[in-house]
Design a protein around this motif. Structure first.
Motif, PDB file in Angstrom:
ATOM      1  N   LEU A 118       0.844  -1.194   0.000  1.00  0.00           N
ATOM      2  CA  LEU A 118       0.000   0.000   0.000  1.00  0.00           C
ATOM      3  C   LEU A 118       0.877   1.240   0.000  1.00  0.00           C
ATOM      4  CD1 LEU A 118      -2.935   1.102   0.244  1.00  0.00           C
ATOM      5  CD2 LEU A 118      -2.555   1.172   2.727  1.00  0.00           C
ATOM      6  N   LEU A 119       0.617   2.130  -0.930  1.00  0.00           N
ATOM      7  CA  LEU A 119       1.333   3.394  -1.008  1.00  0.00           C
ATOM      8  C   LEU A 119       0.388   4.526  -0.624  1.00  0.00           C
ATOM      9  CD1 LEU A 119       3.285   3.067  -4.376  1.00  0.00           C
ATOM     10  CD2 LEU A 119       4.038   2.451  -2.082  1.00  0.00           C
ATOM     11  N   GLN A 120       0.923   5.465   0.135  1.00  0.00           N
ATOM     12  CA  GLN A 120       0.202   6.702   0.421  1.00  0.00           C
ATOM     13  C   GLN A 120       0.904   7.802  -0.369  1.00  0.00           C
ATOM     14  OE1 GLN A 120      -2.467   6.929   2.322  1.00  0.00           O
ATOM     15  NE2 GLN A 120      -2.457   4.984   3.407  1.00  0.00           N
ATOM     16  N   LEU A 121       0.170   8.529  -1.160  1.00  0.00           N
ATOM     17  CA  LEU A 121       0.751   9.593  -1.972  1.00  0.00           C
ATOM     18  C   LEU A 121       0.201  10.938  -1.522  1.00  0.00           C
ATOM     19  CD1 LEU A 121      -0.056   7.021  -4.122  1.00  0.00           C
ATOM     20  CD2 LEU A 121       1.603   8.347  -5.432  1.00  0.00           C
ATOM     21  N   LYS A 122       1.099  11.801  -1.053  1.00  0.00           N
ATOM     22  CA  LYS A 122       0.693  13.159  -0.696  1.00  0.00           C
ATOM     23  C   LYS A 122       0.852  14.011  -1.942  1.00  0.00           C
ATOM     24  CE  LYS A 122       1.567  12.849   4.233  1.00  0.00           C
ATOM     25  NZ  LYS A 122       2.156  13.485   5.430  1.00  0.00           N
ATOM     26  N   LEU A 123      -0.286  14.409  -2.511  1.00  0.00           N
ATOM     27  CA  LEU A 123      -0.288  15.018  -3.829  1.00  0.00           C
ATOM     28  C   LEU A 123      -0.120  16.532  -3.772  1.00  0.00           C
ATOM     29  CD1 LEU A 123      -3.214  13.036  -5.481  1.00  0.00           C
ATOM     30  CD2 LEU A 123      -0.759  12.621  -5.636  1.00  0.00           C
ATOM     31  N   PRO A 124       0.663  17.088  -4.689  1.00  0.00           N
ATOM     32  CA  PRO A 124       0.797  18.547  -4.752  1.00  0.00           C
ATOM     33  C   PRO A 124      -0.461  19.225  -5.256  1.00  0.00           C
ATOM     34  CG  PRO A 124       1.946  17.514  -6.588  1.00  0.00           C
ATOM     35  CD  PRO A 124       1.502  16.400  -5.684  1.00  0.00           C
ATOM     36  N   VAL A 125      -1.317  18.474  -5.963  1.00  0.00           N
ATOM     37  CA  VAL A 125      -2.513  19.077  -6.545  1.00  0.00           C
ATOM     38  C   VAL A 125      -3.567  19.356  -5.480  1.00  0.00           C
ATOM     39  CG1 VAL A 125      -4.382  18.725  -8.197  1.00  0.00           C
ATOM     40  CG2 VAL A 125      -2.057  17.980  -8.747  1.00  0.00           C
ATOM     41  N   LEU A 126      -3.798  18.385  -4.607  1.00  0.00           N
ATOM     42  CA  LEU A 126      -4.863  18.522  -3.629  1.00  0.00           C
ATOM     43  C   LEU A 126      -4.357  18.830  -2.234  1.00  0.00           C
ATOM     44  CD1 LEU A 126      -7.073  15.495  -4.709  1.00  0.00           C
ATOM     45  CD2 LEU A 126      -7.298  17.898  -5.362  1.00  0.00           C
ATOM     46  N   GLY A 127      -3.085  18.657  -1.988  1.00  0.00           N
ATOM     47  CA  GLY A 127      -2.557  18.824  -0.640  1.00  0.00           C
ATOM     48  C   GLY A 127      -3.109  17.782   0.303  1.00  0.00           C
ATOM     49  N   ASP A 128      -3.463  16.626  -0.206  1.00  0.00           N
ATOM     50  CA  ASP A 128      -4.095  15.590   0.602  1.00  0.00           C
ATOM     51  C   ASP A 128      -3.358  14.279   0.379  1.00  0.00           C
ATOM     52  OD1 ASP A 128      -5.821  14.417   2.315  1.00  0.00           O
ATOM     53  OD2 ASP A 128      -7.606  14.633   1.057  1.00  0.00           O
ATOM     54  N   THR A 129      -3.666  13.287   1.218  1.00  0.00           N
ATOM     55  CA  THR A 129      -3.049  11.980   1.102  1.00  0.00           C
ATOM     56  C   THR A 129      -4.067  10.993   0.560  1.00  0.00           C
ATOM     57  OG1 THR A 129      -1.555  12.401   2.948  1.00  0.00           O
ATOM     58  CG2 THR A 129      -1.905  10.098   2.338  1.00  0.00           C
ATOM     59  N   LEU A 130      -3.691  10.321  -0.502  1.00  0.00           N
ATOM     60  CA  LEU A 130      -4.554   9.324  -1.114  1.00  0.00           C
ATOM     61  C   LEU A 130      -3.850   7.976  -1.097  1.00  0.00           C
ATOM     62  CD1 LEU A 130      -5.755  11.332  -4.236  1.00  0.00           C
ATOM     63  CD2 LEU A 130      -6.943  11.047  -2.059  1.00  0.00           C
ATOM     64  N   SER A 131      -4.614   6.918  -0.904  1.00  0.00           N
ATOM     65  CA  SER A 131      -4.035   5.583  -0.901  1.00  0.00           C
ATOM     66  C   SER A 131      -4.090   4.984  -2.295  1.00  0.00           C
ATOM     67  CB  SER A 131      -4.775   4.684   0.084  1.00  0.00           C
ATOM     68  OG  SER A 131      -6.122   4.485  -0.349  1.00  0.00           O
ATOM     69  N   ALA A 132      -3.163   4.072  -2.539  1.00  0.00           N
ATOM     70  CA  ALA A 132      -3.148   3.322  -3.793  1.00  0.00           C
ATOM     71  C   ALA A 132      -2.416   2.015  -3.550  1.00  0.00           C
ATOM     72  CB  ALA A 132      -2.461   4.112  -4.899  1.00  0.00           C
ATOM     73  N   ARG A 133      -2.860   0.963  -4.224  1.00  0.00           N
ATOM     74  CA  ARG A 133      -2.157  -0.303  -4.120  1.00  0.00           C
ATOM     75  C   ARG A 133      -1.025  -0.327  -5.145  1.00  0.00           C
ATOM     76  NH1 ARG A 133      -4.730  -3.298  -0.647  1.00  0.00           N
ATOM     77  NH2 ARG A 133      -6.947  -2.897  -0.236  1.00  0.00           N
ATOM     78  N   VAL A 134       0.056  -0.984  -4.781  1.00  0.00           N
ATOM     79  CA  VAL A 134       1.197  -1.074  -5.685  1.00  0.00           C
ATOM     80  C   VAL A 134       0.762  -1.645  -7.021  1.00  0.00           C
ATOM     81  CG1 VAL A 134       3.392  -2.269  -6.072  1.00  0.00           C
ATOM     82  CG2 VAL A 134       2.918  -1.232  -3.851  1.00  0.00           C
ATOM     83  N   SER A 135      -0.098  -2.666  -6.992  1.00  0.00           N
ATOM     84  CA  SER A 135      -0.532  -3.310  -8.233  1.00  0.00           C
ATOM     85  C   SER A 135      -1.299  -2.348  -9.136  1.00  0.00           C
ATOM     86  CB  SER A 135      -1.391  -4.537  -7.916  1.00  0.00           C
ATOM     87  OG  SER A 135      -2.526  -4.162  -7.136  1.00  0.00           O
ATOM     88  N   GLU A 136      -1.964  -1.352  -8.540  1.00  0.00           N
ATOM     89  CA  GLU A 136      -2.751  -0.409  -9.343  1.00  0.00           C
ATOM     90  C   GLU A 136      -1.868   0.584 -10.087  1.00  0.00           C
ATOM     91  OE1 GLU A 136      -6.801  -0.078  -6.618  1.00  0.00           O
ATOM     92  OE2 GLU A 136      -5.154   1.347  -6.318  1.00  0.00           O
ATOM     93  N   LEU A 137      -0.679   0.782  -9.600  1.00  0.00           N
ATOM     94  CA  LEU A 137       0.186   1.796 -10.185  1.00  0.00           C
ATOM     95  C   LEU A 137       1.106   1.241 -11.260  1.00  0.00           C
ATOM     96  CD1 LEU A 137       1.024   3.727  -6.920  1.00  0.00           C
ATOM     97  CD2 LEU A 137      -0.438   4.501  -8.792  1.00  0.00           C
ATOM     98  N   ALA A 138       0.901  -0.010 -11.629  1.00  0.00           N
ATOM     99  CA  ALA A 138       1.747  -0.602 -12.653  1.00  0.00           C
ATOM    100  C   ALA A 138       1.502   0.023 -14.021  1.00  0.00           C
ATOM    101  CB  ALA A 138       1.512  -2.117 -12.721  1.00  0.00           C
ATOM    102  N   SER A 139       0.299   0.568 -14.238  1.00  0.00           N
ATOM    103  CA  SER A 139      -0.024   1.176 -15.530  1.00  0.00           C
ATOM    104  C   SER A 139      -1.268   2.032 -15.364  1.00  0.00           C
ATOM    105  CB  SER A 139      -0.283   0.098 -16.592  1.00  0.00           C
ATOM    106  OG  SER A 139      -1.471  -0.607 -16.282  1.00  0.00           O
ATOM    107  N   PRO A 140      -1.544   2.939 -16.311  1.00  0.00           N
ATOM    108  CA  PRO A 140      -2.787   3.716 -16.244  1.00  0.00           C
ATOM    109  C   PRO A 140      -4.019   2.818 -16.267  1.00  0.00           C
ATOM    110  CG  PRO A 140      -1.250   4.731 -17.783  1.00  0.00           C
ATOM    111  CD  PRO A 140      -0.662   3.404 -17.395  1.00  0.00           C
TER     112      PRO A 140
END
Length: 531
Positions: free
Chosen positions: A69-91
């Motif tokens: 599980l990755l947590q990404l603190k985004l510059p666009v929203l200033g918020d933290t969103l979760s994502a699974r490693v498997s989901e980030l393999a491709s668009p």
């Protein structure tokens, strides 16, 4: 550095939470373009982390558990969103996922997929032979620790050993290294990637690098030396480690003595190491100088050396005390006093006269102290409390710890007649006191030093040095860690430059001091582009 796999981040500069980089400055009503910001970060972070691949060392066993599980603190929203490693393999995988980020991506018709994919899956170019990976591994460790956060108890995944092991596993599987594939191999379940910091921090580095490159291009390159001049000098040398008795309230001081056999023909040299380092990292410099007739003395600073780091990591000692800022010059004086008293073993006939002092990193800061630079309070010091100050750089983590012990008094020692400061943190702690330098200073900086950046910590402070007492050399491609030289080296890229300085000679644009097989050296003209 000889302690490559035991250093948990070289210099206090590496502490991941001590000095978080400022979040992006943004209008809350206007979202910056995600793709351009993140792609810029991808390019910079990708090229930086890539050098880790050149130094992969460790075991090939798979991790006990990999990042899921990755947590990404985004510059666009200033918020933290979760994502699974498997989901980030491709668009496509992100579009089909069920994480917070996947849902946001679908809600915005794929707006984030391309940018996130560029950043996370940016290929890390392979290291090329001769790139000198070890120094850059250490430097990239510093950068990564600014961009990745872990939950308490997860361990230091961006230390060199787990990273090297992960890279070896990827290589064994024939997979290309990317930030995502690297994180998937690390032994943790959840990682927070500070994209909010990455964009701002890496953009700043990009601008600094571009600005610096344009500036030093106007500095003439020092000509290459003749092959015979690159060889060691005529003196056989001997090396021994001795101990000075403990002074009142101080520890016994260990000193490495590297001297020519016979009568020295050059005045003494003292070399001071940086934080969490040791004399071992500078034996190449010492051996080169001793072979040309200089007796060299390398004190081990016990309050901030590699042993202190090991004790701290084992929970047996606190971080270095701010008073170490004043103790280090005192330890150098103890070496000079022992020389004058004839009580330093192996150097009984050598006196502390016309001494050249050379220091790297914190040792370079000590060099400036002993040359007369004073720590005068300035408004800039208040920025130590302002983490979003645009003037901050990584070296401030260390410099801000100096301030509680800083003194207005000059610590200049009249026995030292010149100093060479290599990659010294100085722009903050000596902001108003560099004008008080009393002896000639050779300032050396690496153009790719992200830890003590050239522009704010070398070029700008150098302009404050007194006229006639200064020379500045920039090593192209130099980092914070590839300018020193181990005993197994030939003396490193600075060996002829340091020898000329120890000999008391002025460095001229025509001085043939560069090793044609090493880093090019550029000399800032005495008259010309000022910064």
């Amino acid at each position: 550095m000889p302690q490559l796999l035991t250093r948990q981040g070289v210099d206090t500069l590496c502490a991941p939470r001590a000095n978080p980089m400022p979040a992006a400055q943004r209008d809350p009503g206007v979202a910056p373009p995600a793709s351009s910001s993140l792609r810029s970060a991808a390019k910079l972070l990708g090229s930086g982390v890539a050098v880790l691949a050149g130094c992969a060392m460790g075991l090939l066993q798979p991790p006990a558990r990999a990042a899921e599980l990755l947590q990404l603190k985004l510059p666009v929203l200033g918020d933290t969103l979760s994502a699974r490693v498997s989901e980030l393999a491709s668009p496509e995988a992100l579009w089909a996922g069920n994480s917070d980020l996947a849902e946001l991506n679908r809600a915005t018709d794929g707006h984030f997929a391309s940018a996130i994919n560029d950043f996370i899956n940016h290929p890390l170019p392979e290291i090329q032979d001769g790139d000198g990976g070890f120094p850059m591994v250490q430097q990239m460790e510093v950068l990564l620790k600014q961009l990745i956060e872990l939950d308490p108890g997860q361990g230091a995944i961006v230390d060199q050993e787990p990273i090297n092991a992960a890279l070896l596993r990827l290589k064994a599987k024939g997979e290309k290294a990317t930030l995502l594939s690297l994180l998937a191999e690390l032994p943790v379940q959840k990682v927070t990637i500070r994209l909010d910091q990455a964009v701002t921090f890496l953009r700043r580095l990009q601008l600094q690098s571009k600005d610096l490159a344009g500036l030093i291009a106007r500095y003439p390159r020092l000509p290459p030396a003749a092959p015979k001049d690159l060889l060691p000098g005529p003196f056989p040398i001997q090396t021994r480690v001795v101990t000075l008795p403990a002074a009142a309230g101080a520890e016994a001081l260990q000193v490495t003595v590297v001297r020519p056999i016979g009568t020295p023909t050059l005045a003494p040299v003292v070399i001071s190491h940086g934080l969490w380092d040791s004399p071992t990292s500078f034996l190449g410099w010492a051996q080169s100088l001793a072979s040309h007739g200089a007796p060299v003395f390398l004190p081990r600073h016990p309050g901030s050396d590699i042993n202190q780091q090991a004790a701290m990591l084992a929970g047996k000692a606190p971080p270095p005390d701010p008073k170490e800022f004043l103790r280090r010059p005192g330890e150098v004086r103890a070496v000079l006093d022992a020389l004058d008293a004839g009580t330093l073993p192996g150097a009984e006939a050598i006196r502390a006269r016309a001494v050249t002092f050379i220091g790297h990193s914190w040792g370079g800061t000590t060099a400036l102290q002993l040359a007369g630079a004073r720590s005068l309070p300035t408004a800039l010091w208040q920025d130590c409390k302002e983490r979003q100050s645009p003037q901050r750089n990584i070296s401030w983590v260390l410099q801000c710890t100096f301030l509680p012990a800083a003194t207005k008094a000059s610590l200049a020692d009249p026995r030292i007649v010149r100093v060479a400061a290599v990659s010294p943190p100085q722009g903050l702690v000596f902001a108003a006191g560099l004008v008080d330098l009393k002896v000639p200073v050779l300032l050396v900086s690496g153009s790719r030093d992200f830890v003590v950046p050239s522009e704010p910590e070398a070029l700008l402070p150098y302009a404050l040095y007194p006229q006639g007492l200064k020379q500045l050399v920039v090593a192209e491609g130099g980092t914070h860690f590839n300018l020193p030289a181990l005993a197994t080296s030939n003396g490193g890229p600075l060996r002829l430059l340091l020898l000329r300085w120890v000999q008391g000679k002025v460095i001229k644009p025509t001085s043939a001091l560069s090793d044609p097989h090493s880093l090019p050296l550029r000399l800032r003209p005495q008259q010309g582009p000022q910064r």
